[in-house]
Design a protein around this motif. Structure first.
Motif, PDB file in Angstrom:
ATOM      1  N   SER A   6      15.873  21.739 -44.085  1.00  0.00           N
ATOM      2  CA  SER A   6      17.299  21.884 -44.375  1.00  0.00           C
ATOM      3  C   SER A   6      17.575  21.390 -45.785  1.00  0.00           C
ATOM      4  N   PRO A   7      18.630  21.900 -46.430  1.00  0.00           N
ATOM      5  CA  PRO A   7      18.957  21.454 -47.780  1.00  0.00           C
ATOM      6  C   PRO A   7      19.124  19.940 -47.893  1.00  0.00           C
ATOM      7  N   SER A   8      19.728  19.301 -46.887  1.00  0.00           N
ATOM      8  CA  SER A   8      19.918  17.846 -46.983  1.00  0.00           C
ATOM      9  C   SER A   8      18.576  17.126 -46.909  1.00  0.00           C
ATOM     10  N   THR A   9      17.640  17.637 -46.105  1.00  0.00           N
ATOM     11  CA  THR A   9      16.305  17.035 -46.035  1.00  0.00           C
ATOM     12  C   THR A   9      15.572  17.256 -47.344  1.00  0.00           C
ATOM     13  N   ALA A  10      15.692  18.455 -47.915  1.00  0.00           N
ATOM     14  CA  ALA A  10      15.047  18.745 -49.191  1.00  0.00           C
ATOM     15  C   ALA A  10      15.579  17.826 -50.282  1.00  0.00           C
ATOM     16  N   ALA A  11      16.882  17.577 -50.302  1.00  0.00           N
ATOM     17  CA  ALA A  11      17.464  16.676 -51.297  1.00  0.00           C
ATOM     18  C   ALA A  11      16.923  15.266 -51.121  1.00  0.00           C
ATOM     19  N   THR A  12      16.778  14.824 -49.890  1.00  0.00           N
ATOM     20  CA  THR A  12      16.226  13.490 -49.624  1.00  0.00           C
ATOM     21  C   THR A  12      14.783  13.400 -50.098  1.00  0.00           C
ATOM     22  N   GLN A  13      13.996  14.452 -49.846  1.00  0.00           N
ATOM     23  CA  GLN A  13      12.607  14.456 -50.294  1.00  0.00           C
ATOM     24  C   GLN A  13      12.523  14.424 -51.808  1.00  0.00           C
ATOM     25  N   ALA A  14      13.380  15.189 -52.506  1.00  0.00           N
ATOM     26  CA  ALA A  14      13.382  15.189 -53.965  1.00  0.00           C
ATOM     27  C   ALA A  14      13.733  13.813 -54.506  1.00  0.00           C
ATOM     28  N   THR A  15      14.701  13.135 -53.876  1.00  0.00           N
ATOM     29  CA  THR A  15      15.070  11.792 -54.299  1.00  0.00           C
ATOM     30  C   THR A  15      13.895  10.838 -54.093  1.00  0.00           C
ATOM     31  N   ALA A  16      13.210  10.953 -52.962  1.00  0.00           N
ATOM     32  CA  ALA A  16      12.055  10.105 -52.693  1.00  0.00           C
ATOM     33  C   ALA A  16      10.948  10.371 -53.700  1.00  0.00           C
ATOM     34  N   GLN A  17      10.861  11.600 -54.189  1.00  0.00           N
ATOM     35  CA  GLN A  17       9.834  11.953 -55.162  1.00  0.00           C
ATOM     36  C   GLN A  17      10.177  11.455 -56.560  1.00  0.00           C
ATOM     37  N   GLY A  18      11.394  11.382 -56.890  1.00  0.00           N
ATOM     38  CA  GLY A  18      11.817  11.049 -58.247  1.00  0.00           C
ATOM     39  C   GLY A  18      12.758  12.121 -58.741  1.00  0.00           C
ATOM     40  N   SER A  19      13.647  11.778 -59.626  1.00  0.00           N
ATOM     41  CA  SER A  19      14.671  12.714 -60.078  1.00  0.00           C
ATOM     42  C   SER A  19      14.144  13.755 -61.063  1.00  0.00           C
ATOM     43  N   HIS A  20      13.003  13.467 -61.696  1.00  0.00           N
ATOM     44  CA  HIS A  20      12.452  14.369 -62.702  1.00  0.00           C
ATOM     45  C   HIS A  20      10.961  14.606 -62.454  1.00  0.00           C
ATOM     46  N   ALA A  69      -4.741   9.838 -79.199  1.00  0.00           N
ATOM     47  CA  ALA A  69      -4.803  11.269 -78.871  1.00  0.00           C
ATOM     48  C   ALA A  69      -3.564  12.016 -79.353  1.00  0.00           C
ATOM     49  N   ASN A  70      -3.743  13.309 -79.560  1.00  0.00           N
ATOM     50  CA  ASN A  70      -2.633  14.204 -79.885  1.00  0.00           C
ATOM     51  C   ASN A  70      -1.934  14.626 -78.597  1.00  0.00           C
ATOM     52  N   THR A  71      -0.626  14.751 -78.661  1.00  0.00           N
ATOM     53  CA  THR A  71       0.118  15.300 -77.532  1.00  0.00           C
ATOM     54  C   THR A  71       0.063  16.813 -77.643  1.00  0.00           C
ATOM     55  N   ILE A  72      -0.505  17.447 -76.620  1.00  0.00           N
ATOM     56  CA  ILE A  72      -0.631  18.899 -76.601  1.00  0.00           C
ATOM     57  C   ILE A  72       0.548  19.527 -75.863  1.00  0.00           C
ATOM     58  N   PHE A  73       0.987  18.868 -74.798  1.00  0.00           N
ATOM     59  CA  PHE A  73       2.066  19.427 -73.989  1.00  0.00           C
ATOM     60  C   PHE A  73       2.839  18.294 -73.331  1.00  0.00           C
ATOM     61  N   PHE A  74       4.168  18.439 -73.305  1.00  0.00           N
ATOM     62  CA  PHE A  74       5.024  17.505 -72.585  1.00  0.00           C
ATOM     63  C   PHE A  74       6.171  18.295 -71.982  1.00  0.00           C
ATOM     64  N   SER A  75       6.395  18.114 -70.695  1.00  0.00           N
ATOM     65  CA  SER A  75       7.510  18.749 -70.010  1.00  0.00           C
ATOM     66  C   SER A  75       8.192  17.704 -69.128  1.00  0.00           C
ATOM     67  N   LEU A  76       9.496  17.689 -69.180  1.00  0.00           N
ATOM     68  CA  LEU A  76      10.318  16.807 -68.336  1.00  0.00           C
ATOM     69  C   LEU A  76      11.490  17.637 -67.859  1.00  0.00           C
ATOM     70  N   GLU A  77      11.553  17.851 -66.545  1.00  0.00           N
ATOM     71  CA  GLU A  77      12.568  18.718 -65.960  1.00  0.00           C
ATOM     72  C   GLU A  77      13.209  18.028 -64.768  1.00  0.00           C
ATOM     73  N   PRO A  78      14.476  18.317 -64.480  1.00  0.00           N
ATOM     74  CA  PRO A  78      15.059  17.814 -63.237  1.00  0.00           C
ATOM     75  C   PRO A  78      14.223  18.311 -62.062  1.00  0.00           C
ATOM     76  N   ASN A  79      13.985  17.457 -61.095  1.00  0.00           N
ATOM     77  CA  ASN A  79      13.141  17.775 -59.957  1.00  0.00           C
ATOM     78  C   ASN A  79      13.959  18.435 -58.843  1.00  0.00           C
ATOM     79  N   GLN A  80      14.457  19.628 -59.152  1.00  0.00           N
ATOM     80  CA  GLN A  80      15.235  20.378 -58.175  1.00  0.00           C
ATOM     81  C   GLN A  80      15.117  21.858 -58.496  1.00  0.00           C
ATOM     82  N   LEU A  81      15.340  22.679 -57.513  1.00  0.00           N
ATOM     83  CA  LEU A  81      15.336  24.135 -57.723  1.00  0.00           C
ATOM     84  C   LEU A  81      16.744  24.658 -57.753  1.00  0.00           C
TER      85      LEU A  81
END
Length: 81
Positions: A6-20, A69-81
């Motif tokens: 359910s969307p509310s469960t998915a939101a809880t899982q995303a919060t438990a995972q981290g916001s980004h 080391a050189n930074t080759i790639f960095f991505s930081l995105e909100p952890n939601q769809l």
């Protein structure tokens, strides 16, 4: 069997995972490369640069040889769809 979350469960899982969600690749040309990823909830008021330096420091703590080391790639995105 198919399960649905359910969307509310998915939101809880995303919060438990981290916001980004993040991915960071560092390379020492000709010597080595590491890519790490995960989720994290940055402190209130943190900037993208703050998160980058914290994550880079975390990786260098695990792999001290990557300190220059050189930074080759960095991505930081909100952890939601």
């Amino acid at each position: 069997m198919t399960s649905q979350t359910s969307p509310s469960t998915a939101a809880t899982q995303a919060t438990a995972q981290g916001s980004h969600a993040w991915v960071l690749t560092l390379e020492l040309p000709g010597r080595g490369m590491t890519t790490q990823y995960g989720t994290w909830t940055p402190p209130v008021g943190a900037t993208r640069h703050d998160v980058f330096t914290a994550l880079r420091g975390h990786i260098v703590g695990q792999h001290p040889e990557m300190a220059s080391a050189n930074t080759i790639f960095f991505s930081l995105e909100p952890n939601q769809l």
